[in-house]
Scaffold this motif. Sequence first.
Motif, PDB file in Angstrom:
ATOM      1  N   PHE A 134      -6.440  53.505  25.733  1.00  0.00           N
ATOM      2  CA  PHE A 134      -7.349  54.296  24.904  1.00  0.00           C
ATOM      3  C   PHE A 134      -8.044  55.376  25.733  1.00  0.00           C
ATOM      4  O   PHE A 134      -8.262  56.492  25.250  1.00  0.00           O
ATOM      5  N   ASN A 135      -8.372  55.049  26.974  1.00  0.00           N
ATOM      6  CA  ASN A 135      -9.059  56.006  27.843  1.00  0.00           C
ATOM      7  C   ASN A 135      -8.213  57.244  28.066  1.00  0.00           C
ATOM      8  O   ASN A 135      -8.627  58.373  27.771  1.00  0.00           O
ATOM      9  N   CYS A 136      -6.986  57.055  28.585  1.00  0.00           N
ATOM     10  CA  CYS A 136      -6.163  58.226  28.911  1.00  0.00           C
ATOM     11  C   CYS A 136      -5.664  58.929  27.655  1.00  0.00           C
ATOM     12  O   CYS A 136      -5.498  60.158  27.647  1.00  0.00           O
ATOM     13  N   SER A 137      -5.435  58.192  26.555  1.00  0.00           N
ATOM     14  CA  SER A 137      -4.988  58.836  25.321  1.00  0.00           C
ATOM     15  C   SER A 137      -6.069  59.740  24.738  1.00  0.00           C
ATOM     16  O   SER A 137      -5.804  60.880  24.337  1.00  0.00           O
ATOM     17  N   LEU A 138      -7.300  59.236  24.676  1.00  0.00           N
ATOM     18  CA  LEU A 138      -8.383  60.043  24.127  1.00  0.00           C
ATOM     19  C   LEU A 138      -8.664  61.264  24.990  1.00  0.00           C
ATOM     20  O   LEU A 138      -8.919  62.359  24.476  1.00  0.00           O
ATOM     21  N   GLN A 139      -8.596  61.076  26.314  1.00  0.00           N
ATOM     22  CA  GLN A 139      -8.833  62.221  27.196  1.00  0.00           C
ATOM     23  C   GLN A 139      -7.718  63.262  27.056  1.00  0.00           C
ATOM     24  O   GLN A 139      -7.965  64.470  27.117  1.00  0.00           O
ATOM     25  N   PHE A 140      -6.495  62.798  26.860  1.00  0.00           N
ATOM     26  CA  PHE A 140      -5.369  63.716  26.689  1.00  0.00           C
ATOM     27  C   PHE A 140      -5.454  64.448  25.344  1.00  0.00           C
ATOM     28  O   PHE A 140      -5.235  65.662  25.272  1.00  0.00           O
ATOM     29  N   LEU A 141      -5.787  63.733  24.284  1.00  0.00           N
ATOM     30  CA  LEU A 141      -5.822  64.339  22.952  1.00  0.00           C
ATOM     31  C   LEU A 141      -6.990  65.300  22.775  1.00  0.00           C
ATOM     32  O   LEU A 141      -6.903  66.244  21.992  1.00  0.00           O
ATOM     33  N   HIS A 142      -8.098  65.082  23.511  1.00  0.00           N
ATOM     34  CA  HIS A 142      -9.281  65.923  23.347  1.00  0.00           C
ATOM     35  C   HIS A 142      -9.443  66.926  24.488  1.00  0.00           C
ATOM     36  O   HIS A 142     -10.499  67.568  24.592  1.00  0.00           O
ATOM     37  N   GLU A 143      -8.422  67.063  25.303  1.00  0.00           N
ATOM     38  CA  GLU A 143      -8.525  67.992  26.422  1.00  0.00           C
ATOM     39  C   GLU A 143      -8.623  69.428  25.913  1.00  0.00           C
ATOM     40  O   GLU A 143      -7.788  69.900  25.138  1.00  0.00           O
ATOM     41  N   GLY A 144      -9.664  70.110  26.329  1.00  0.00           N
ATOM     42  CA  GLY A 144      -9.868  71.499  25.929  1.00  0.00           C
ATOM     43  C   GLY A 144     -10.565  71.679  24.602  1.00  0.00           C
ATOM     44  O   GLY A 144     -10.832  72.828  24.200  1.00  0.00           O
ATOM     45  N   ALA A 145     -10.870  70.587  23.896  1.00  0.00           N
ATOM     46  CA  ALA A 145     -11.561  70.715  22.610  1.00  0.00           C
ATOM     47  C   ALA A 145     -13.018  71.127  22.836  1.00  0.00           C
ATOM     48  O   ALA A 145     -13.696  70.547  23.695  1.00  0.00           O
ATOM     49  N   PRO A 146     -13.532  72.119  22.090  1.00  0.00           N
ATOM     50  CA  PRO A 146     -14.906  72.586  22.338  1.00  0.00           C
ATOM     51  C   PRO A 146     -15.963  71.550  21.969  1.00  0.00           C
ATOM     52  O   PRO A 146     -17.017  71.487  22.601  1.00  0.00           O
ATOM     53  N   GLN A 147     -15.719  70.770  20.925  1.00  0.00           N
ATOM     54  CA  GLN A 147     -16.691  69.757  20.497  1.00  0.00           C
ATOM     55  C   GLN A 147     -16.008  68.388  20.486  1.00  0.00           C
ATOM     56  O   GLN A 147     -15.956  67.708  19.459  1.00  0.00           O
ATOM     57  N   ALA A 148     -15.490  67.986  21.635  1.00  0.00           N
ATOM     58  CA  ALA A 148     -14.747  66.724  21.717  1.00  0.00           C
ATOM     59  C   ALA A 148     -15.645  65.524  21.447  1.00  0.00           C
ATOM     60  O   ALA A 148     -15.186  64.499  20.926  1.00  0.00           O
ATOM     61  N   TRP A 149     -16.917  65.649  21.757  1.00  0.00           N
ATOM     62  CA  TRP A 149     -17.809  64.500  21.619  1.00  0.00           C
ATOM     63  C   TRP A 149     -17.988  64.096  20.152  1.00  0.00           C
ATOM     64  O   TRP A 149     -18.221  62.918  19.863  1.00  0.00           O
TER      65      TRP A 149
END
Length: 338
Positions: A134-149
Amino acid sequence: MFSFISWFIPSVPTWLTLETSPLDCALQGLVGACGISILCNLLRVYLFVEAQSYADGKDGPSNKRSHSGGLIHRIQFWILTLIIGLVGSRVASLVVLEFCLRAISTRLTAAQDPLTDSVLQLLVQCQFSLGCAFNCSLQFLHEGAPQAWLSLLLAAGLSWFLASQCSRLRRHVMSMYPIHSTQRYCGVCIGLLTSGPSILTFLCSALIITFSVASIAAVSSINRHFLSTSEALRFWTPLTICYTLLIIYMQEEQRRQPSGQALLNTVVVRLGGLLVLMLTVGRWADVLHILLCFTGEAACLLPAQDLLESAYKGAADVPRHVTRNEPQRRQKKLEKHD
Protein backbone atom coordinates in the motif's frame (compact mmCIF):
# COMPACT_ATOMS: atom_id res chain seq x y z
CA MET A 1 20.63 37.52 13.72
CA PHE A 2 18.59 34.46 12.75
CA SER A 3 21.26 33.32 10.30
CA PHE A 4 23.86 33.59 13.06
CA ILE A 5 21.74 31.41 15.39
CA SER A 6 20.96 28.87 12.69
CA TRP A 7 24.70 28.48 12.05
CA PHE A 8 25.00 26.70 15.44
CA ILE A 9 22.01 24.39 14.80
CA PRO A 10 23.08 21.25 12.96
CA SER A 11 21.10 20.52 9.83
CA VAL A 12 19.22 17.23 9.48
CA PRO A 13 21.07 14.77 7.21
CA THR A 14 19.36 14.19 3.89
CA TRP A 15 19.08 10.44 4.58
CA LEU A 16 16.93 11.21 7.65
CA THR A 17 14.41 13.33 5.77
CA LEU A 18 11.08 11.95 4.55
CA GLU A 19 10.45 11.39 0.84
CA THR A 20 7.03 13.07 1.03
CA SER A 21 5.32 15.42 3.45
CA PRO A 22 4.71 14.16 7.02
CA LEU A 23 0.94 14.25 6.43
CA ASP A 24 1.22 12.07 3.33
CA CYS A 25 3.49 9.63 5.17
CA ALA A 26 1.07 9.41 8.09
CA LEU A 27 -1.90 8.78 5.78
CA GLN A 28 -0.01 6.13 3.80
CA GLY A 29 0.97 4.42 7.04
CA LEU A 30 -2.64 4.52 8.23
CA VAL A 31 -3.89 2.89 5.01
CA GLY A 32 -1.23 0.17 5.28
CA ALA A 33 -2.05 -0.56 8.93
CA CYS A 34 -5.77 -0.74 8.12
CA GLY A 35 -5.04 -3.21 5.32
CA ILE A 36 -3.11 -5.45 7.72
CA SER A 37 -5.94 -5.20 10.27
CA ILE A 38 -8.53 -6.22 7.67
CA LEU A 39 -6.43 -9.20 6.61
CA CYS A 40 -5.89 -10.45 10.16
CA ASN A 41 -9.53 -10.02 11.21
CA LEU A 42 -10.87 -11.87 8.16
CA LEU A 43 -8.34 -14.65 8.64
CA ARG A 44 -9.43 -15.06 12.26
CA VAL A 45 -13.07 -15.17 11.20
CA TYR A 46 -12.31 -17.79 8.55
CA LEU A 47 -10.29 -19.98 10.93
CA PHE A 48 -12.90 -19.73 13.68
CA VAL A 49 -15.77 -20.66 11.36
CA GLU A 50 -13.80 -23.59 9.94
CA ALA A 51 -12.85 -24.85 13.39
CA GLN A 52 -16.44 -24.53 14.62
CA SER A 53 -17.81 -26.35 11.57
CA TYR A 54 -15.29 -29.16 11.91
CA ALA A 55 -16.09 -29.53 15.61
CA ASP A 56 -19.83 -29.64 14.84
CA GLY A 57 -19.21 -32.27 12.19
CA LYS A 58 -17.48 -34.45 14.77
CA ASP A 59 -20.24 -33.72 17.29
CA GLY A 60 -17.59 -32.63 19.73
CA PRO A 61 -16.61 -29.41 21.50
CA SER A 62 -14.89 -26.80 19.38
CA ASN A 63 -11.44 -25.54 20.22
CA LYS A 64 -12.42 -22.08 21.31
CA ARG A 65 -9.71 -19.62 22.13
CA SER A 66 -10.11 -16.20 23.63
CA HIS A 67 -8.83 -13.27 21.62
CA SER A 68 -8.81 -10.69 24.40
CA GLY A 69 -5.72 -8.80 23.27
CA GLY A 70 -7.63 -5.66 22.34
CA LEU A 71 -5.01 -3.32 23.81
CA ILE A 72 -2.21 -5.28 22.16
CA HIS A 73 -3.91 -5.03 18.76
CA ARG A 74 -4.43 -1.28 19.16
CA ILE A 75 -0.78 -0.76 20.09
CA GLN A 76 0.23 -2.95 17.16
CA PHE A 77 -1.97 -0.88 14.82
CA TRP A 78 -0.38 2.45 15.72
CA ILE A 79 3.15 1.02 15.69
CA LEU A 80 2.55 -0.29 12.17
CA THR A 81 1.08 3.06 11.13
CA LEU A 82 4.27 4.79 12.24
CA ILE A 83 6.65 2.23 10.74
CA ILE A 84 4.90 1.91 7.35
CA GLY A 85 4.74 5.70 7.09
CA LEU A 86 8.48 6.04 7.77
CA VAL A 87 9.69 3.25 5.46
CA GLY A 88 10.82 4.73 2.17
CA SER A 89 9.39 3.70 -1.17
CA ARG A 90 12.69 2.09 -2.24
CA VAL A 91 12.85 -0.38 0.64
CA ALA A 92 9.07 -0.90 0.57
CA SER A 93 9.41 -1.79 -3.11
CA LEU A 94 12.15 -4.32 -2.34
CA VAL A 95 9.98 -5.94 0.34
CA VAL A 96 7.06 -6.17 -2.10
CA LEU A 97 9.16 -7.70 -4.88
CA GLU A 98 10.71 -10.19 -2.48
CA PHE A 99 7.30 -11.35 -1.30
CA CYS A 100 5.97 -11.66 -4.86
CA LEU A 101 8.96 -13.80 -5.80
CA ARG A 102 8.49 -15.90 -2.66
CA ALA A 103 4.75 -16.32 -3.29
CA ILE A 104 5.26 -17.46 -6.88
CA SER A 105 7.98 -19.88 -5.84
CA THR A 106 5.84 -21.28 -3.02
CA ARG A 107 2.86 -21.94 -5.28
CA LEU A 108 5.04 -23.55 -7.95
CA THR A 109 6.77 -25.87 -5.50
CA ALA A 110 3.57 -26.65 -3.55
CA ALA A 111 1.25 -27.04 -6.52
CA GLN A 112 0.01 -30.43 -5.28
CA ASP A 113 -0.90 -29.16 -1.81
CA PRO A 114 -4.45 -28.02 -1.02
CA LEU A 115 -5.23 -24.34 -0.64
CA THR A 116 -5.32 -24.36 3.12
CA ASP A 117 -1.88 -25.96 3.44
CA SER A 118 0.35 -23.39 1.74
CA VAL A 119 -1.77 -20.34 0.89
CA LEU A 120 -2.97 -19.86 4.45
CA GLN A 121 0.63 -19.83 5.67
CA LEU A 122 1.51 -17.34 2.95
CA LEU A 123 -1.34 -15.03 3.98
CA VAL A 124 -0.07 -14.95 7.55
CA GLN A 125 3.44 -14.14 6.36
CA CYS A 126 2.42 -11.31 4.02
CA GLN A 127 1.17 -8.86 6.65
CA PHE A 128 4.04 -6.38 6.65
CA SER A 129 4.60 -6.88 2.91
CA LEU A 130 0.95 -5.89 2.41
CA GLY A 131 1.53 -2.65 4.31
CA CYS A 132 4.60 -1.92 2.17
CA ALA A 133 2.52 -2.70 -0.94
CA PHE A 134 0.00 0.00 0.00
CA ASN A 135 2.87 2.37 0.79
CA CYS A 136 4.67 2.14 -2.55
CA SER A 137 1.42 1.89 -4.56
CA LEU A 138 -0.07 5.04 -3.05
CA GLN A 139 3.18 6.94 -3.47
CA PHE A 140 3.42 5.81 -7.10
CA LEU A 141 -0.22 6.64 -7.93
CA HIS A 142 -0.11 10.09 -6.29
CA GLU A 143 3.32 11.12 -7.53
CA GLY A 144 3.15 14.65 -8.87
CA ALA A 145 -0.46 15.22 -7.80
CA PRO A 146 -0.95 18.82 -6.56
CA GLN A 147 -3.42 17.87 -3.82
CA ALA A 148 -2.39 14.29 -3.08
CA TRP A 149 -3.26 14.61 0.59
CA LEU A 150 -6.97 14.93 -0.22
CA SER A 151 -7.02 11.62 -2.07
CA LEU A 152 -4.91 10.00 0.66
CA LEU A 153 -7.31 11.33 3.28
CA LEU A 154 -10.24 9.75 1.42
CA ALA A 155 -8.34 6.45 1.14
CA ALA A 156 -7.46 6.56 4.84
CA GLY A 157 -11.09 7.22 5.82
CA LEU A 158 -12.37 4.36 3.68
CA SER A 159 -9.67 2.03 5.02
CA TRP A 160 -10.50 3.00 8.61
CA PHE A 161 -14.20 2.27 8.01
CA LEU A 162 -13.49 -1.15 6.47
CA ALA A 163 -11.05 -2.05 9.24
CA SER A 164 -13.56 -1.11 11.95
CA GLN A 165 -16.30 -3.15 10.26
CA CYS A 166 -14.02 -6.21 10.00
CA SER A 167 -13.07 -5.80 13.65
CA ARG A 168 -16.77 -5.70 14.63
CA LEU A 169 -17.39 -8.79 12.51
CA ARG A 170 -14.57 -10.67 14.26
CA ARG A 171 -15.86 -9.77 17.72
CA HIS A 172 -19.42 -10.76 16.77
CA VAL A 173 -18.34 -14.10 15.31
CA MET A 174 -16.10 -14.98 18.24
CA SER A 175 -18.87 -14.40 20.75
CA MET A 176 -22.15 -15.21 18.98
CA TYR A 177 -21.44 -17.48 16.02
CA PRO A 178 -21.85 -20.82 17.89
CA ILE A 179 -25.37 -19.75 18.95
CA HIS A 180 -26.50 -17.84 15.87
CA SER A 181 -25.34 -20.44 13.38
CA THR A 182 -27.46 -23.16 15.00
CA GLN A 183 -30.50 -21.13 16.10
CA ARG A 184 -30.52 -18.96 12.94
CA TYR A 185 -30.68 -15.64 14.80
CA CYS A 186 -28.84 -13.36 12.35
CA GLY A 187 -28.09 -13.27 8.66
CA VAL A 188 -24.37 -12.64 9.11
CA CYS A 189 -23.72 -15.92 10.90
CA ILE A 190 -26.00 -17.85 8.54
CA GLY A 191 -24.10 -16.36 5.62
CA LEU A 192 -20.79 -17.42 7.15
CA LEU A 193 -22.20 -20.89 7.74
CA THR A 194 -23.01 -21.35 4.06
CA SER A 195 -20.18 -19.38 2.42
CA GLY A 196 -17.43 -19.31 5.04
CA PRO A 197 -14.73 -20.90 2.83
CA SER A 198 -15.18 -18.15 0.23
CA ILE A 199 -13.42 -15.73 2.63
CA LEU A 200 -10.09 -17.35 1.82
CA THR A 201 -10.76 -17.16 -1.92
CA PHE A 202 -11.74 -13.49 -1.58
CA LEU A 203 -8.55 -12.69 0.34
CA CYS A 204 -6.41 -14.45 -2.25
CA SER A 205 -8.05 -12.54 -5.12
CA ALA A 206 -7.73 -9.19 -3.33
CA LEU A 207 -4.06 -9.80 -2.50
CA ILE A 208 -3.25 -10.85 -6.07
CA ILE A 209 -4.66 -7.55 -7.36
CA THR A 210 -2.93 -5.54 -4.62
CA PHE A 211 0.50 -7.06 -5.16
CA SER A 212 0.17 -6.89 -8.96
CA VAL A 213 -0.31 -3.12 -8.78
CA ALA A 214 2.41 -2.85 -6.11
CA SER A 215 4.88 -4.81 -8.27
CA ILE A 216 4.49 -2.32 -11.12
CA ALA A 217 4.89 0.57 -8.69
CA ALA A 218 7.92 -1.10 -7.07
CA VAL A 219 9.82 -1.64 -10.31
CA SER A 220 9.11 1.94 -11.40
CA SER A 221 10.11 3.33 -8.00
CA ILE A 222 13.43 1.48 -7.94
CA ASN A 223 14.41 2.19 -11.56
CA ARG A 224 13.94 5.94 -11.25
CA HIS A 225 16.90 6.06 -8.83
CA PHE A 226 19.30 4.89 -11.55
CA LEU A 227 20.85 7.19 -14.13
CA SER A 228 21.93 4.46 -16.56
CA THR A 229 21.29 0.83 -17.48
CA SER A 230 24.66 -0.25 -16.05
CA GLU A 231 23.73 1.12 -12.62
CA ALA A 232 20.41 -0.73 -12.77
CA LEU A 233 22.14 -3.99 -13.71
CA ARG A 234 24.66 -3.50 -10.91
CA PHE A 235 21.75 -3.34 -8.48
CA TRP A 236 19.31 -5.92 -9.91
CA THR A 237 21.86 -8.69 -10.56
CA PRO A 238 23.03 -9.21 -6.94
CA LEU A 239 19.49 -8.62 -5.69
CA THR A 240 18.05 -11.37 -7.91
CA ILE A 241 20.81 -13.86 -7.09
CA CYS A 242 20.66 -13.10 -3.36
CA TYR A 243 16.91 -13.54 -3.07
CA THR A 244 16.76 -16.61 -5.26
CA LEU A 245 19.23 -18.34 -2.95
CA LEU A 246 17.44 -17.05 0.14
CA ILE A 247 14.05 -18.30 -1.04
CA ILE A 248 15.45 -21.76 -1.76
CA TYR A 249 17.00 -21.84 1.70
CA MET A 250 13.85 -20.62 3.44
CA GLN A 251 11.62 -23.18 1.72
CA GLU A 252 13.93 -26.02 2.69
CA GLU A 253 14.11 -24.74 6.25
CA GLN A 254 10.32 -24.54 6.57
CA ARG A 255 9.94 -28.06 5.20
CA ARG A 256 12.32 -29.38 7.85
CA GLN A 257 10.78 -27.32 10.68
CA PRO A 258 7.16 -26.41 9.88
CA SER A 259 6.59 -24.12 12.85
CA GLY A 260 6.24 -20.50 13.79
CA GLN A 261 9.80 -20.39 15.12
CA ALA A 262 11.14 -21.41 11.71
CA LEU A 263 9.10 -18.60 10.16
CA LEU A 264 10.64 -16.04 12.52
CA ASN A 265 14.08 -17.38 11.68
CA THR A 266 13.44 -16.94 7.96
CA VAL A 267 12.33 -13.34 8.56
CA VAL A 268 15.69 -12.60 10.18
CA VAL A 269 17.57 -14.31 7.33
CA ARG A 270 15.51 -12.55 4.66
CA LEU A 271 15.83 -9.02 6.04
CA GLY A 272 19.43 -9.69 7.06
CA GLY A 273 20.28 -10.53 3.46
CA LEU A 274 18.57 -7.35 2.29
CA LEU A 275 20.50 -5.36 4.90
CA VAL A 276 23.84 -6.73 3.67
CA LEU A 277 22.84 -5.96 0.09
CA MET A 278 21.91 -2.37 0.95
CA LEU A 279 25.21 -1.89 2.81
CA THR A 280 26.88 -2.85 -0.47
CA VAL A 281 24.87 -1.06 -3.16
CA GLY A 282 22.34 1.01 -1.23
CA ARG A 283 22.22 4.21 0.78
CA TRP A 284 22.22 4.96 4.49
CA ALA A 285 18.52 5.79 4.33
CA ASP A 286 17.87 2.28 2.97
CA VAL A 287 19.80 0.73 5.85
CA LEU A 288 17.74 2.71 8.39
CA HIS A 289 14.48 1.70 6.69
CA ILE A 290 15.45 -1.99 6.71
CA LEU A 291 16.04 -1.77 10.45
CA LEU A 292 12.51 -0.37 10.70
CA CYS A 293 11.31 -3.36 8.67
CA PHE A 294 12.67 -5.69 11.36
CA THR A 295 10.44 -3.92 13.88
CA GLY A 296 7.49 -3.99 11.50
CA GLU A 297 7.77 -7.72 10.85
CA ALA A 298 8.00 -8.36 14.59
CA ALA A 299 4.97 -6.15 15.24
CA CYS A 300 3.00 -8.19 12.66
CA LEU A 301 4.06 -11.74 13.54
CA LEU A 302 4.44 -11.71 17.33
CA PRO A 303 0.78 -10.77 18.08
CA ALA A 304 -0.35 -13.25 15.41
CA GLN A 305 0.84 -16.42 17.14
CA ASP A 306 -2.69 -17.85 17.01
CA LEU A 307 -2.73 -17.41 13.24
CA LEU A 308 0.70 -19.00 12.94
CA GLU A 309 -0.36 -22.02 14.98
CA SER A 310 -3.54 -22.42 12.94
CA ALA A 311 -1.65 -22.07 9.67
CA TYR A 312 0.90 -24.75 10.55
CA LYS A 313 -1.30 -27.13 12.52
CA GLY A 314 -4.83 -26.60 11.21
CA ALA A 315 -4.22 -28.33 7.91
CA ALA A 316 -2.75 -31.33 9.68
CA ASP A 317 -5.68 -31.58 12.09
CA VAL A 318 -8.47 -31.30 9.49
CA PRO A 319 -8.64 -34.12 6.95
CA ARG A 320 -8.51 -33.13 3.29
CA HIS A 321 -11.90 -34.68 2.48
CA VAL A 322 -13.53 -32.45 5.11
CA THR A 323 -12.39 -29.32 3.28
CA ARG A 324 -13.35 -30.74 -0.07
CA ASN A 325 -16.89 -31.71 1.02
CA GLU A 326 -17.41 -28.69 3.26
CA PRO A 327 -20.10 -26.87 1.16
CA GLN A 328 -22.29 -29.97 0.90
CA ARG A 329 -21.99 -30.68 4.61
CA ARG A 330 -22.93 -27.08 5.48
CA GLN A 331 -26.01 -27.28 3.25
CA LYS A 332 -27.10 -30.52 4.94
CA LYS A 333 -26.63 -28.87 8.32
CA LEU A 334 -28.93 -26.02 7.33
CA GLU A 335 -31.56 -28.42 6.02
CA LYS A 336 -31.41 -30.34 9.27
CA HIS A 337 -32.21 -27.16 11.27
CA ASP A 338 -35.13 -26.18 9.01
